[in-house]
Design a protein around this motif. Sequence first.
Motif, PDB file in Angstrom:
ATOM      1  N   GLN A   1      46.571 -15.309  28.399  1.00 37.68           N
ATOM      2  CA  GLN A   1      45.887 -14.452  29.363  1.00 37.68           C
ATOM      3  C   GLN A   1      44.884 -15.256  30.185  1.00 37.68           C
ATOM      4  O   GLN A   1      44.711 -15.013  31.384  1.00 37.68           O
ATOM      5  N   GLU A   2      44.227 -16.214  29.548  1.00 42.25           N
ATOM      6  CA  GLU A   2      43.287 -17.070  30.285  1.00 42.25           C
ATOM      7  C   GLU A   2      44.017 -17.876  31.355  1.00 42.25           C
ATOM      8  O   GLU A   2      43.512 -18.058  32.471  1.00 42.25           O
TER       9      GLU A   2
ATOM     10  N   GLU B   1      44.724 -15.492  34.222  1.00 40.87           N
ATOM     11  CA  GLU B   1      43.523 -15.238  35.024  1.00 40.87           C
ATOM     12  C   GLU B   1      43.230 -16.417  35.951  1.00 40.87           C
ATOM     13  O   GLU B   1      42.874 -16.231  37.122  1.00 40.87           O
TER      14      GLU B   1
ATOM     15  N   SER C   1      43.276 -16.672  40.230  1.00 44.79           N
ATOM     16  CA  SER C   1      42.132 -17.134  41.027  1.00 44.79           C
ATOM     17  C   SER C   1      42.528 -18.224  42.023  1.00 44.79           C
ATOM     18  O   SER C   1      41.719 -18.607  42.869  1.00 44.79           O
TER      19      SER C   1
ATOM     20  N   PHE D   1      49.070  -8.992  34.597  1.00 42.56           N
ATOM     21  CA  PHE D   1      48.822 -10.266  35.283  1.00 42.56           C
ATOM     22  C   PHE D   1      50.085 -10.733  35.999  1.00 42.56           C
ATOM     23  O   PHE D   1      50.032 -11.173  37.154  1.00 42.56           O
TER      24      PHE D   1
END
Length: 227
Positions: A82-83, A86, A90, A139
């Motif tokens: 998930q990181e 993210e 960005s 995501f």
Amino acid sequence: MTDTSRGTSAKDEGRPLRRDAALNRERILQAAHEIFGRRGLGVTLDDVARHAGVGVGTVYRRFPTKEALVRALFEEDLKRRQEVAEKALSNPDPWEGFVEFLVSMTGDLAENRGLHEVIMMGSHSSEPIERARGGLRPFLGELVRRAQESGQLRPEVTPSDFPVIAHMLSAATQFTQGERPDIWRRYIEILLNGLRQRPEDPPLSTPSLTDDTVEQVMGFRRPPAAE
């Protein structure tokens, strides 16, 4: 497994481990990461103990069941996925962000058989793992939307295409039987060339799988709605 080993595990819970116990735990997790990655989740705790160079009782004291070991190993790994998602969102370039996530995710799944089974096949599931698996979908949907709105990703592509792509790349790695574990990199380059939108490309004629079909195949259980 004896009652003593169960009791020791329960007593350790919630308090810092001694240095030697903590080192053993890390050794077991590292061994599990390596052996699950190569052979999948069919290995036993005895296999993990041998690979870690510790007694099987030591493994049982830290992880009384294989499910407990799988949870400890892969819940954290899914959080890292998930990181990565993210970070990809960005990226100011939607296509670069999309590629960044796809290469990272499919590479992990191609090279780590255990992770592939946890994410793609619902093996050894638990509520935290289900939430982490399900948490990746929004995501991916947003990465697809951004890349399509920028005109760089084919409009026919849907998020449900990517579990199939991940399976294809994992199969390519397994096809080499350990001779070329990195071969997925060649095929993701070919796939990315096919995914990128070009004005001269004809539209795709075969529809993607439905979300319901993908969830059924992957063994998803929707986490209960928060009250």
